[in-house]
Scaffold this motif. Structure first.
Motif, PDB file in Angstrom:
ATOM      1  N   GLY A 121       0.787  -1.233   0.000  1.00 50.69           N
ATOM      2  CA  GLY A 121       0.000   0.000   0.000  1.00 50.69           C
ATOM      3  C   GLY A 121       0.811   1.271   0.000  1.00 50.69           C
ATOM      4  O   GLY A 121       0.458   2.237   0.686  1.00 50.69           O
ATOM      5  N   GLY A 122       1.920   1.286  -0.712  1.00 53.82           N
ATOM      6  CA  GLY A 122       2.742   2.486  -0.791  1.00 53.82           C
ATOM      7  C   GLY A 122       3.635   2.712   0.407  1.00 53.82           C
ATOM      8  O   GLY A 122       4.201   3.794   0.569  1.00 53.82           O
ATOM      9  N   LYS A 123       3.756   1.700   1.255  1.00 50.78           N
ATOM     10  CA  LYS A 123       4.626   1.784   2.432  1.00 50.78           C
ATOM     11  C   LYS A 123       5.646   0.644   2.401  1.00 50.78           C
ATOM     12  O   LYS A 123       5.334  -0.470   1.959  1.00 50.78           O
ATOM     13  N   ALA A 124       6.842   0.925   2.892  1.00 51.13           N
ATOM     14  CA  ALA A 124       7.857  -0.110   3.098  1.00 51.13           C
ATOM     15  C   ALA A 124       7.866  -0.435   4.581  1.00 51.13           C
ATOM     16  O   ALA A 124       8.147   0.435   5.411  1.00 51.13           O
ATOM     17  N   TYR A 125       7.538  -1.652   4.911  1.00 44.15           N
ATOM     18  CA  TYR A 125       7.440  -2.070   6.308  1.00 44.15           C
ATOM     19  C   TYR A 125       8.812  -2.545   6.790  1.00 44.15           C
ATOM     20  O   TYR A 125       9.394  -3.467   6.208  1.00 44.15           O
TER      21      TYR A 125
END
Length: 399
Positions: free
Chosen positions: A289-293
């Protein structure tokens, strides 16, 4: 906020940590320590403390009581620790530091007092009430010595963090001293509080709290009662530049913690003699979702500042470039920090396996992070000395 200071004042540290991580030599979810800088910081603080006649006890909890940190502090000339709890006492004693101060902030549990006296024989032991004083004195008597007791005192208007309250009524300090002196195995040695100094957001300076004035008045009352050589323990926001003011206020002891790794609030506002010597390092796990975890486990960001845009340096190659900075959403303290979420928008999006470096004032001892000590950074030859858990014990890593 501390990341800006790290990038500017100790860039080689960031680059070394990133390289070691990419080489598989240090784990994700780790507080990493620049041991050369810690040693230099300890030397600066000890020299200034000696100049003002202050006894110096190192606080080690913020960096997980790491054994290599304790050794670096010793090389810098500080040979005693303050144990915030019994876990600190065990770890620092094992690492070779003498337990200089026990019982502050956390009191010693009833059935641990005898063992604490026998094993550690602390120079000073803080007690909050008569019952705790009796337990400490009984432990010392059984171990065959007389324990120096510090009375934690409080007065109306004093400042305490919620959950830190407690202590004797400062107005009765002379009577308290007499009662502690009457204990077999114990003697009244002095007084303490916390915090004596605190960062003030409005002025952007470190200011004395009402507690410091309480200590000064109590010391005057004790002197009027005929007592001499009273120890005044006044911890809180300790950097070398503040020690003269502490001594002038009557303090005889100081307890540098964040000052030893350059992460007091004042270190963000001014370039102080101590270099930043700790960072938090982790690794990108996956994208969604457009995030790097990135892996969490050590995201206890000590809330000394209002909320701000937390950033990390993210990449495969060692760098301190502004182009490598990305905003990060960190889970609130009410959530388990399995991951933090890095902005993955724009060009050169983070990828799984990338290193993420943070700069914040942490409290490693309340996390499940690793603590890694690295020497040789100042010489361009970084070497991993220790990989430990937050109790100062060798960690089972990678398995």
């Amino acid at each position: 906020m501390f990341l800006d200071v790290l990038r500017r004042r100790n860039p080689a540290f960031i680059e070394a940590a990133m390289a070691l991580h990419q080489q598989g030599r240090i784990p994700a979810n780790a507080y990493v320590l620049d041991l050369d800088a810690v040693e230099a910081n300890a030397r600066v603080i000890k020299a200034e403390a000696d100049k003002h006649g202050l006894k110096t006890f190192a606080m080690t909890k913020q960096v997980g009581r790491a054994s290599s940190f304790c050794a670096a502090v010793q090389r810098g000339g500080i040979d005693r620790a303050v144990a915030v709890d019994m876990a600190c006492a065990r770890a620092t004693h094992k690492a070779g530091l003498k337990v200089g101060h026990l019982g502050h902030l956390q009191q010693v549990a009833r059935h641990e007092a005898k063992a604490a006296a026998d094993r550690f024989r602390p120079d000073y032991w803080t007690v909050f009430n008569d019952t705790k004083a009796e337990e400490a004195a009984a432990g010392a008597k059984a171990a065959g010595y007389v324990q120096n007791l510090l009375a934690r005192i409080r007065a109306e208007g004093d400042t305490f963090y919620r959950g830190h309250e407690g202590g004797f009524d400062a107005a009765d300090v002379a009577g308290v001293a007499d009662r502690l002196d009457a204990l077999e195995g114990g003697r009244f040695a002095g007084i303490t509080t916390f915090p004596a100094l605190l960062f003030d957001h409005a002025s952007r300076k470190v200011l004395p709290t009402p507690n410091l004035a309480t200590l000064t008045k109590a010391a005057e009352a004790l002197a009027k009662a005929g007592r001499r050589d009273i120890e005044v323990n006044a911890p809180g926001t300790t950097s070398s530049v503040l020690l003269a003011a502490l001594a002038e206020a009557g303090a005889t002891q100081c307890e540098p913690g964040n000052g030893l790794h350059g992460t007091t609030a004042l270190h963000v506002m001014e370039d102080l003699p101590e270099l930043p010597a700790v960072l938090y390092l982790t690794e990108v796990s996956h994208l969604s979702g457009g995030k790097a975890y990135c892996f969490g486990g050590g995201f206890y960001i000590d809330p000394i500042f209002p909320d701000y845009d937390v950033k990390a340096i993210v990449g495969r190659e060692p760098t301190v470039a502004a182009s490598a900075l990305r905003s990060v959403e960190v889970p609130p303290p009410s959530a388990i920090d399995y991951y933090a979420m890095i902005d993955a928008g724009g060009p050169a999006a983070p990828q799984p396996g990338d290193t993420a470096v943070f700069g914040f004032r942490g409290q490693a001892f309340v996390t499940r992070a690793f603590v890694v000590g690295v020497s040789g950074i100042s010489k361009g030859a970084p070497k991993v000395e220790t990989i430990e858990n937050s109790f100062g014990e060798t960690a089972a890593w990678p398995v």
